[in-house]
Design an enzyme around this catalytic site. Structure first.
Site, PDB file in Angstrom:
ATOM      1  N   ARG A 124     -13.305  -5.436 -11.881  1.00 34.89           N
ATOM      2  CA  ARG A 124     -13.338  -4.623 -10.665  1.00 34.89           C
ATOM      3  C   ARG A 124     -13.778  -3.198 -10.990  1.00 34.89           C
ATOM      4  O   ARG A 124     -13.469  -2.664 -12.054  1.00 34.89           O
ATOM      5  CB  ARG A 124     -11.966  -4.657  -9.979  1.00 34.89           C
ATOM      6  CG  ARG A 124     -11.585  -6.069  -9.559  1.00 34.89           C
ATOM      7  CD  ARG A 124     -10.263  -6.122  -8.844  1.00 34.89           C
ATOM      8  NE  ARG A 124     -10.331  -5.479  -7.545  1.00 34.89           N
ATOM      9  CZ  ARG A 124      -9.293  -5.391  -6.717  1.00 34.89           C
ATOM     10  NH1 ARG A 124      -8.123  -5.898  -7.085  1.00 34.89           N
ATOM     11  NH2 ARG A 124      -9.420  -4.800  -5.548  1.00 34.89           N
TER      12      ARG A 124
ATOM     13  N   ARG B 295       2.375   3.416  -3.838  1.00 35.36           N
ATOM     14  CA  ARG B 295       2.127   4.860  -3.862  1.00 35.36           C
ATOM     15  C   ARG B 295       3.425   5.630  -4.072  1.00 35.36           C
ATOM     16  O   ARG B 295       3.489   6.560  -4.883  1.00 35.36           O
ATOM     17  CB  ARG B 295       1.442   5.294  -2.564  1.00 35.36           C
ATOM     18  CG  ARG B 295      -0.051   4.959  -2.508  1.00 35.36           C
ATOM     19  CD  ARG B 295      -0.588   5.104  -1.083  1.00 35.36           C
ATOM     20  NE  ARG B 295      -2.038   5.042  -1.018  1.00 35.36           N
ATOM     21  CZ  ARG B 295      -2.755   3.930  -1.071  1.00 35.36           C
ATOM     22  NH1 ARG B 295      -2.140   2.752  -1.207  1.00 35.36           N
ATOM     23  NH2 ARG B 295      -4.084   3.965  -0.981  1.00 35.36           N
TER      24      ARG B 295
ATOM     25  N   ASP C 153      -8.941  -7.126   3.837  1.00 36.51           N
ATOM     26  CA  ASP C 153      -7.883  -8.116   3.669  1.00 36.51           C
ATOM     27  C   ASP C 153      -7.678  -8.989   4.902  1.00 36.51           C
ATOM     28  O   ASP C 153      -6.992 -10.017   4.826  1.00 36.51           O
ATOM     29  CB  ASP C 153      -6.568  -7.432   3.298  1.00 36.51           C
ATOM     30  CG  ASP C 153      -6.586  -6.866   1.885  1.00 36.51           C
ATOM     31  OD1 ASP C 153      -7.433  -7.305   1.084  1.00 36.51           O
ATOM     32  OD2 ASP C 153      -5.766  -5.981   1.589  1.00 36.51           O
TER      33      ASP C 153
ATOM     34  N   SER D   3     -12.777   2.501   4.548  1.00 37.69           N
ATOM     35  CA  SER D   3     -11.350   2.235   4.788  1.00 37.69           C
ATOM     36  C   SER D   3     -10.557   3.533   4.851  1.00 37.69           C
ATOM     37  O   SER D   3      -9.575   3.735   4.126  1.00 37.69           O
ATOM     38  CB  SER D   3     -10.778   1.310   3.703  1.00 37.69           C
ATOM     39  OG  SER D   3     -11.497   0.106   3.633  1.00 37.69           O
TER      40      SER D   3
ATOM     41  N   SER E 159       0.841  -1.206   0.000  1.00 38.62           N
ATOM     42  CA  SER E 159       0.000   0.000   0.000  1.00 38.62           C
ATOM     43  C   SER E 159       0.871   1.248   0.000  1.00 38.62           C
ATOM     44  O   SER E 159       0.558   2.240  -0.668  1.00 38.62           O
ATOM     45  CB  SER E 159      -0.920   0.005   1.219  1.00 38.62           C
ATOM     46  OG  SER E 159      -1.842  -1.053   1.170  1.00 38.62           O
TER      47      SER E 159
ATOM     48  N   LYS F  49       1.851 -12.309  -5.797  1.00 39.38           N
ATOM     49  CA  LYS F  49       1.160 -11.033  -5.980  1.00 39.38           C
ATOM     50  C   LYS F  49       1.395 -10.112  -4.798  1.00 39.38           C
ATOM     51  O   LYS F  49       1.565  -8.899  -4.969  1.00 39.38           O
ATOM     52  CB  LYS F  49      -0.336 -11.262  -6.176  1.00 39.38           C
ATOM     53  CG  LYS F  49      -1.141  -9.970  -6.310  1.00 39.38           C
ATOM     54  CD  LYS F  49      -2.602 -10.238  -6.631  1.00 39.38           C
ATOM     55  CE  LYS F  49      -3.426  -8.966  -6.583  1.00 39.38           C
ATOM     56  NZ  LYS F  49      -2.986  -7.926  -7.528  1.00 39.38           N
TER      57      LYS F  49
END
EC number: 2.5.1.19
Length: 411
Positions: free
Chosen positions: A114, A25, A295, A181, A21, A393
């Site tokens: 998605r 970024r 998650d 979130s 995450s 992944k």
């Protein structure tokens, strides 16, 4: 690749892999903002590699030594490949629009399913043109006009993060509605701050100041969503020390510490940059809200399968739009070990039934594969795990880390 896992648990130490995450970024923002950055503790998961390839397509020079250095020289790419990375797709969409690029974005089949609609709607209001094609999407922002924005973040906080990055490189303010979130928004704010962008935030309203910094050196903190697998294993098997986890992290999945300590007889020990998990007895049911921590649902569901307490997954329908339909896959995993499932409109409950041992488990979703392995180790079953390569992944070192706890891989 299919594997079996053998051995007996022994207490050990794990270094948590990098939080993708954060790393995605930093990589993408460096490439699009033309601000160099050096990153330490990058695990090179598939999602991180996709972000790096996007950076290269934008002209960045990537150097690998003990750390990862990105030297950007931005140019609009003709095309990029988002693979199966929802984060890279959504963040890059806003960044491409900010740089007024005309670019084709390749997407793998699972990513095409998605949602992106709310982000497209907001950017279309700025004269950004989108065309959906069979294997991706064409974005043309060459005639875009920056202006204040309103974005609905009810389906994904990544839409909000994408527009935050957009406005940090253009102008105007952002109003975000229905944010889910919210801690992921904090990760984006920290990323922008580390590049010298000040962010004013109040009740979903954001304004951005621009004092760009050069030569950032950043150590990527460890990932709590990856650590969750070891936390669950330790709760059933014994002591596991997990390093590189910040006690003051803004990662939403750091909530796992309070979730577990709230129902556990033996608490997780917390230090500045590590935690220690102990075998324990559970004192009450566990509740996990998918709107806040999607998650964590796969690994925490294991507690309901094997313990005396139930796991309550709130807002579980949001699991349908992850890398796979995780609602269906969690149910499949739980039932394969004999668990009982109850569902109503907003809550799914997993309770222990008569424990059974599946002969094989086959998922394509990286988190479901790793969750199934942890469940198999707790059950001590002789299980064949399929599609094991897909764990790359998010956590390419997962199988190697198993060896630190007494297990070995049979291919």
């Amino acid at each position: 690749m299919n594997v079996r896992i053998s051995g007996e648990f022994r207490p050990g130490v794990i270094n948590a892999p990098s939080s993708k995450s954060f790393s995605q970024r930093y990589i993408l923002y460096s490439a699009f903002s033309n601000i160099p950055v050096t990153l330490k503790n990058v695990s090179f998961s598939d999602d991180e590699r996709i972000a790096l390839e996007i950076a290269r397509a934008c002209g960045a020079d990537i150097e690998f030594n003990d750390s990862l250095t990105i030297k950007p020289d931005f140019r609009c790419p003709d095309e990029i490949n988002a693979g199966e990375s929802g984060t890279s797709l959504r963040l890059a969409t806003g960044l491409l629009a900010a740089r007024r690029c005309k670019t084709f974005i390749h997407e793998e089949a699972s990513l095409l399913k998605r949602p992106l609609d709310d982000l497209i709607k907001t950017l279309s209001e700025k004269n950004v043109v989108f065309n959906n094609l069979d294997n991706g999407i064409m974005i043309d922002a060459s005639n875009s006009i920056p202006s204040d924005s309103i974005i609905d973040g009810g389906r994904s906080s990544q839409f909000v993060s994408s527009m935050m990055m957009y406005h940090s490189l253009t102008s105007g303010s952002l109003k975000a509605l229905n944010i889910v979130s919210n801690d992921y928004i904090k990760i984006t704010i920290k990323t922008l701050n580390d590049f010298g962008i000040s962010v004013y935030s109040s009740n979903g309203f954001f304004e951005f100041g621009k004092t760009l910094m050069k030569g950032n050196k950043i150590c990527i903190e460890g990932d709590y969503s990856s650590a969750a697998f070891w936390i669950v294993l330790g709760l059933f098997k014994g002591d596991i020390e997990i390093k590189n986890l910040k006690s003051d992290s803004c990662q939403p999945d750091a909530a796992i510490i309070n979730i577990i300590n709230g129902i556990s007889e033996r608490k997780i020990d917390i230090y500045n940059n590590k935690i220690v998990v102990h075998k324990t007895r559970f004192l009450g049911d566990l509740y996990i809200d998918v709107d806040k921590n999607p998650d964590l649902a796969p690994p925490l569901s294991i507690i309901g399968i094997f313990s005396d307490v139930a796991v309550h997954i709130l807002n579980y329908r949001r699991l349908e739009i992850k890398e796979s339909n995780r609602e269906e896959n969690i149910i499949s995993m739980a039932r394969s070990f004999g668990a009982l499932i109850e569902k109503n409109d907003n809550e799914m409950v997993i309770r222990r039934g008569k424990i059974s041992l599946p002969e094989r488990i086959s998922f394509s979703d990286h988190r479901m594969i790793m969750s199934s392995i942890i469940a198999g180790l707790i059950s001590s079953g002789d299980i064949l795990y399929e599609n094991i390569e897909n764990i790359n992944k998010s956590y390419p070192g997962f199988l190697n880390d198993l060896s630190n706890l007494g297990y070995y891989i049979l291919k």
